[in-house]
Design an enzyme around this catalytic site. Structure first.
Site, short mmCIF file in Angstrom:
data_model
loop_
_atom_site.label_atom_id
_atom_site.label_comp_id
_atom_site.label_asym_id
_atom_site.label_seq_id
_atom_site.Cartn_x
_atom_site.Cartn_y
_atom_site.Cartn_z
N GLY A 31 0.79 -1.22 0.00
CA GLY A 31 0.00 0.00 0.00
C GLY A 31 0.83 1.28 0.00
O GLY A 31 0.27 2.36 0.14
N GLU B 284 4.56 -6.26 1.49
CA GLU B 284 4.06 -6.70 0.18
C GLU B 284 3.83 -5.54 -0.77
O GLU B 284 2.69 -5.25 -1.13
CB GLU B 284 2.73 -7.43 0.36
CG GLU B 284 2.77 -8.51 1.41
CD GLU B 284 1.41 -9.15 1.64
OE1 GLU B 284 1.36 -10.39 1.66
OE2 GLU B 284 0.43 -8.41 1.80
N PRO B 285 4.89 -4.84 -1.16
CA PRO B 285 4.69 -3.72 -2.09
C PRO B 285 4.30 -4.20 -3.48
O PRO B 285 4.89 -5.17 -4.00
CB PRO B 285 6.05 -3.03 -2.11
CG PRO B 285 7.03 -4.07 -1.70
CD PRO B 285 6.31 -5.03 -0.79
N GLY B 286 3.31 -3.58 -4.06
CA GLY B 286 2.96 -3.85 -5.45
C GLY B 286 3.22 -2.59 -6.26
O GLY B 286 4.24 -2.44 -6.94
N ARG B 287 2.28 -1.65 -6.11
CA ARG B 287 2.37 -0.37 -6.82
C ARG B 287 3.74 0.29 -6.71
O ARG B 287 4.29 0.77 -7.69
CB ARG B 287 1.32 0.56 -6.21
CG ARG B 287 1.14 1.88 -6.92
CD ARG B 287 0.24 2.83 -6.10
NE ARG B 287 -0.96 2.18 -5.63
CZ ARG B 287 -2.07 2.03 -6.34
NH1 ARG B 287 -2.13 2.51 -7.56
NH2 ARG B 287 -3.11 1.41 -5.82
N ARG C 136 -7.93 2.63 -14.79
CA ARG C 136 -7.91 3.30 -13.49
C ARG C 136 -8.60 4.66 -13.48
O ARG C 136 -9.32 4.98 -12.53
CB ARG C 136 -6.48 3.40 -12.95
CG ARG C 136 -5.89 2.03 -12.61
CD ARG C 136 -4.54 2.12 -11.90
NE ARG C 136 -4.64 2.71 -10.58
CZ ARG C 136 -4.33 3.95 -10.28
NH1 ARG C 136 -3.83 4.76 -11.21
NH2 ARG C 136 -4.46 4.41 -9.06
N CYS D 211 -16.09 3.03 -26.60
CA CYS D 211 -17.44 3.59 -26.70
C CYS D 211 -18.08 3.72 -25.33
O CYS D 211 -19.02 3.01 -24.99
CB CYS D 211 -18.28 2.73 -27.62
SG CYS D 211 -17.65 2.84 -29.28
N GLU D 212 -17.52 4.62 -24.55
CA GLU D 212 -18.01 4.97 -23.22
C GLU D 212 -17.64 6.43 -23.00
O GLU D 212 -16.47 6.78 -23.17
CB GLU D 212 -17.27 4.16 -22.13
CG GLU D 212 -17.63 2.72 -22.00
CD GLU D 212 -18.94 2.50 -21.29
OE1 GLU D 212 -19.28 3.29 -20.39
OE2 GLU D 212 -19.65 1.54 -21.65
N TYR E 249 -1.24 -1.80 -12.01
CA TYR E 249 -2.68 -1.91 -12.24
C TYR E 249 -3.10 -1.26 -13.56
O TYR E 249 -4.21 -0.77 -13.69
CB TYR E 249 -3.46 -1.32 -11.05
CG TYR E 249 -3.01 -1.91 -9.73
CD1 TYR E 249 -3.33 -3.22 -9.41
CD2 TYR E 249 -2.21 -1.18 -8.85
CE1 TYR E 249 -2.88 -3.78 -8.22
CE2 TYR E 249 -1.75 -1.74 -7.66
CZ TYR E 249 -2.10 -3.04 -7.35
OH TYR E 249 -1.65 -3.60 -6.19
C1 LIG Z 1 -3.00 -5.48 -3.42
C2 LIG Z 1 -2.31 -6.01 -2.26
C3 LIG Z 1 -1.00 -5.61 -2.00
C4 LIG Z 1 -0.27 -4.59 -2.81
O1 LIG Z 1 -0.81 -3.32 -2.69
P1 LIG Z 1 -0.06 -2.07 -3.33
O2 LIG Z 1 -0.95 -0.93 -3.00
O3 LIG Z 1 0.02 -2.31 -4.79
O4 LIG Z 1 1.28 -1.98 -2.70
C5 LIG Z 1 -0.35 -6.19 -0.93
N1 LIG Z 1 -0.96 -7.12 -0.16
C6 LIG Z 1 -2.23 -7.52 -0.38
C7 LIG Z 1 -2.83 -8.55 0.49
C8 LIG Z 1 -2.94 -6.98 -1.44
O5 LIG Z 1 -4.19 -7.37 -1.66
#
Ligand SMILES: *Cc1c(COP(=O)(O)O)cnc(C)c1O
Length: 434
Positions: free
Chosen positions: A248, A290-293, A330, A361-362, A390
């Site tokens: 997050g 758990e970094p994603g973004r 997004r 077409c939106e 994302y």
């Molecule tokens: C989506 C998610 C993440 C990653 O979130 P980011 O905002 O992309 O860092 C980490 N852990 C869990 C359980 C998630 O669902």
């Protein structure tokens, strides 16, 4: 313009990324095109990992692969020594095909199917983050059928509201995810899990939201959970070896966003958990995040060819590009904001304000409202920044638009890592009426 990672302007006056001319990338691979700055992704990964190493804390940094999951991406994550989160059989399959070490894979999700859980067990993945009582019972059944043991974490809803967009809040009590900490569900889940000989309960997990710019929410969540760890040690002799505080971490999409560094999140989280565990005489758990973004978001740029335009006198000018909500949903989904420049003249002075429309077409298929740009015509290529998370992973075939190609750039080299979809791909699963 804001310069992310290796972006710059080359001697032709074009936007450059990873030492490669973005206009040439658009010509060679076509548009829309996703371009990823590999050096920046490596830097972000190291930023998280090294912060833990410096503080000498046992940790796992797991890339939340839902942000952007392809074989090449997961191979890069493996090269950087991170772990991996998956949330579906499809993401797990991608990881296995990428050769990702399965013992470093963690499986999330609020409705894992029997088939997905079996797949996870058969591939001996590192741990399953159990979300609810249904899953607890199902996993127990499958483990006893297979006569096997599995590492689990329990997903806890700590009741923390992170400052972010409502659609992506997950830490508050009224959430579809996890066992609630306040109302006793979490403790009940723990007792159920501890009684099952097939489970090794490694610890607790929470994920309080996304695009968060402060550490406050993480520290509050840590406090609530560590307090329970103390209570559960006393009451049930349970000692959590792992505390997973989720992802997050926020990134800069526009000048309104002021993210802090990965190392700052890590340092403050560790300090807090160390203090709390000392205070409660608990052993310091392993910390997982758990970094994603924040690993991939600002490393991605989308290139579009500019097409038609429409002036609504006295109201606005629409400028359409050759993609839209099919490659980046997004803005339509969350009113997400982006910045963009013309790739062929990023430093040219802006003299008009336009709104960037997609080609779907939106009416809601708008990528950017009120973007300052120089006068723009058909030969121009628009570069939208910060689309790495994302974006491609949420792309779709609405209007039967083929999904874009993806290119990785690093040290002057470009490598195609996802092919552009063809019309043939679009009908691959279709069957005739007769
Ligand atoms: C989506 C998610 C993440 C990653 O979130 P980011 O905002 O992309 O860092 C980490 N852990 C869990 C359980 C998630 O669902």
């Amino acid at each position: 313009m804001y310069f992310y990672g290796t972006t710059g302007v080359n001697n032709k006056g074009h936007l450059e990324i990873g030492g490669v001319d973005s206009v040439e990338l658009a010509q060679e691979y076509g548009t829309p095109l996703y371009v990823y700055d590999v050096a920046l992704m490596r830097e972000r990964a190291k930023g998280f990992k090294e912060a833990f190493e410096q503080l000498q804390v046992n940790a796992q940094v797991a890339y939340a692969s839902k942000a952007f999951s392809t074989i090449a991406m997961l191979q890069l994550v493996e090269e950087e020594g991170l772990s991996l989160d998956v949330v579906s059989g499809g993401e797990l399959y991608t990881a296995i095909k990428a050769g990702f070490p399965t013992e470093r894979i963690h499986f999330h999700g609020n409705n894992k199917s029997r088939e997905e859980l079996e797949m996870a067990l058969d591939n001996r993945i590192g741990c399953i983050v159990v979300d609810n009582f249904y899953e607890l019972a199902l996993l127990k059944t499958i483990c006893s059928e297979k006569d096997t043991k599995v590492n689990i974490l329990l997903r806890i809803t700590p009741g923390i509201e992170a400052h972010t967009h409502d659609y992506i809040l997950t830490g508050q009590e009224d959430s579809k995810f996890g066992f609630d900490l306040q109302n006793g569900q979490a403790e009940k889940a723990l007792l159920t899990a501890l009684q099952c000989p097939h489970f090794e309960v490694l610890g607790l997990h929470c994920h309080i939201g996304s695009q968060i710019f402060e550490t406050t929410g993480f520290l509050l969540a840590a406090k609530k959970i560590v307090e329970k760890m103390e209570a559960w040690k006393t009451a049930h002799s349970f000692e959590a070896k792992v505390l997973n505080l989720g992802g997050g971490f926020g990134i800069r999409y526009t000048k309104e966003d002021e993210p802090i560094l990965p190392s700052q999140y890590v340092t403050e989280i560790i300090k807090e958990v160390k203090n709390l565990t000392e205070q409660y005489s608990l052993d310091m758990p392993e910390i997982w995040i758990e970094p994603g973004r924040s690993l991939v978001g600002d490393a991605g740029i989308t290139l579009y060819q500019v097409g038609s335009s429409k002036e609504v006198p006295g109201v606005r000018k629409y400028l359409a590009v050759d993609g839209g909500m099919s490659d980046n949903i997004r803005p339509a989904l969350y009113q997400a904001k982006y910045e963009a420049v013309l790739a062929n003249k990023p430093l040219a002075k802006s003299n008009e304000t336009v709104s960037i429309a997609g080609k779907c077409c939106e009416s809601g298929d708008m990528l950017i409202w009120d973007l300052p740009l120089p006068e723009t015509g058909e030969d121009d290529v628009l570069a939208v920044f910060c689309t790495g998370a994302y974006g491609y992973s949420m792309s779709n075939n609405y209007n039967r638009l083929p999904r874009p190609a993806v290119v990785f750039v690093e040290n002057g080299d470009a490598r195609l890592v996802v092919k552009r979809e063809t019309y043939e791909d679009l009908i691959r699963l279709d069957l005739p009426l007769k």
